[in-house]
Motif scaffolding. Structure first.
Motif, PDB file in Angstrom:
ATOM      1  N   VAL A   1       1.072   2.537  -9.724  1.00  0.00           N
ATOM      2  CA  VAL A   1      -0.043   2.558  -8.781  1.00  0.00           C
ATOM      3  C   VAL A   1      -0.938   1.350  -9.039  1.00  0.00           C
ATOM      4  N   VAL A   2      -1.164   1.058 -10.301  1.00  0.00           N
ATOM      5  CA  VAL A   2      -2.025  -0.058 -10.698  1.00  0.00           C
ATOM      6  C   VAL A   2      -1.279  -1.386 -10.595  1.00  0.00           C
ATOM      7  N   PHE A   3      -0.002  -1.387 -10.940  1.00  0.00           N
ATOM      8  CA  PHE A   3       0.831  -2.592 -10.918  1.00  0.00           C
ATOM      9  C   PHE A   3       1.993  -2.385  -9.944  1.00  0.00           C
ATOM     10  N   PRO A   4       1.751  -2.523  -8.640  1.00  0.00           N
ATOM     11  CA  PRO A   4       2.770  -2.160  -7.653  1.00  0.00           C
ATOM     12  C   PRO A   4       3.893  -3.179  -7.474  1.00  0.00           C
ATOM     13  N   GLY A   5       3.812  -4.338  -8.096  1.00  0.00           N
ATOM     14  CA  GLY A   5       4.866  -5.335  -7.964  1.00  0.00           C
ATOM     15  C   GLY A   5       6.162  -4.853  -8.572  1.00  0.00           C
ATOM     16  N   LYS A   6       6.971  -5.769  -9.019  1.00  0.00           N
ATOM     17  CA  LYS A   6       8.247  -5.402  -9.640  1.00  0.00           C
ATOM     18  C   LYS A   6       8.202  -5.701 -11.131  1.00  0.00           C
TER      19      LYS A   6
ATOM     20  N   ALA B   1      15.929   1.974   0.059  1.00  0.00           N
ATOM     21  CA  ALA B   1      15.355   3.217  -0.444  1.00  0.00           C
ATOM     22  C   ALA B   1      13.933   3.023  -0.970  1.00  0.00           C
ATOM     23  N   SER B   2      13.518   1.764  -1.083  1.00  0.00           N
ATOM     24  CA  SER B   2      12.210   1.467  -1.651  1.00  0.00           C
ATOM     25  C   SER B   2      11.106   1.643  -0.637  1.00  0.00           C
TER      26      SER B   2
ATOM     27  N   LYS C   1       0.827  -1.203   0.000  1.00  0.00           N
ATOM     28  CA  LYS C   1       0.000   0.000   0.000  1.00  0.00           C
ATOM     29  C   LYS C   1       0.864   1.258   0.000  1.00  0.00           C
ATOM     30  N   ARG C   2       1.956   1.241   0.773  1.00  0.00           N
ATOM     31  CA  ARG C   2       2.843   2.414   0.806  1.00  0.00           C
ATOM     32  C   ARG C   2       3.490   2.639  -0.554  1.00  0.00           C
ATOM     33  N   THR C   3       3.785   1.551  -1.259  1.00  0.00           N
ATOM     34  CA  THR C   3       4.358   1.679  -2.598  1.00  0.00           C
ATOM     35  C   THR C   3       3.371   2.383  -3.527  1.00  0.00           C
ATOM     36  N   ARG C   4       2.113   1.972  -3.449  1.00  0.00           N
ATOM     37  CA  ARG C   4       1.094   2.603  -4.295  1.00  0.00           C
ATOM     38  C   ARG C   4       0.917   4.069  -3.951  1.00  0.00           C
TER      39      ARG C   4
ATOM     40  N   ALA D   1       1.586   7.121  -6.453  1.00  0.00           N
ATOM     41  CA  ALA D   1       0.453   8.021  -6.721  1.00  0.00           C
ATOM     42  C   ALA D   1       0.853   9.466  -6.461  1.00  0.00           C
ATOM     43  N   LEU D   2       1.532   9.704  -5.352  1.00  0.00           N
ATOM     44  CA  LEU D   2       1.981  11.067  -5.043  1.00  0.00           C
ATOM     45  C   LEU D   2       3.014  11.550  -6.065  1.00  0.00           C
TER      46      LEU D   2
END
Length: 129
Positions: A50-55, A126-127, A2-5, A9-10
């Motif tokens: 945002v839509v595909f937050p994986g790698k 850093a991720s 969720k934090r990645t998304r 998004a931001l």
């Protein structure tokens, strides 16, 4: 996840703001035509993450292909062929003039995104998680 998304998004919203400011207020011979094209593929990448937050390792390549396809539509004047060139906002999004320099800028932007993604993946800390 969720934090990645949220992070992407931001970042996408911030880049959209930068792109709008460039379009409205910058009328030079470098930032608008070149830096704006580099940043637009970074914006698209962030929005897709945002839509595909994986790698998604190939996402920068997919974004580059999409950008090149968009540039190709300018070369063949697709909006004119479809009778849609009168729609102002569509003309702005699609662009109007094919330019090889745009493709170079898209490549630079996608390469930068790919390098940053690889560094973040490699060093991990850093991720955003």
């Amino acid at each position: 996840m969720k934090r990645t998304r949220v992070f992407y998004a931001l970042a996408a919203l911030a880049l959209l703001g930068v792109e709008v400011c460039i379009a409205l207020f910058v009328h030079d011979s470098f930032v608008r035509p070149y830096l704006g094209d580099v940043l637009v593929v970074v914006l698209i990448h962030c929005a897709l993450r945002v839509v595909f937050p994986g790698k998604p390792r190939l996402l920068p390549a997919y974004v580059f292909a999409f950008a090149c396809l968009t540039e190709l539509t300018q070369l063949i004047h697709l909006l004119d062929l479809l009778g849609l060139s009168y729609i102002g906002w569509l003309q702005i999004i699609a662009g109007g003039t094919f330019d090889w320099a745009d493709i170079v800028c898209y490549a630079v932007g996608c390469a930068l995104v790919g390098i940053v993604e690889k560094c973040v993946e490699t060093h991990g800390s850093a991720s955003p998680k």
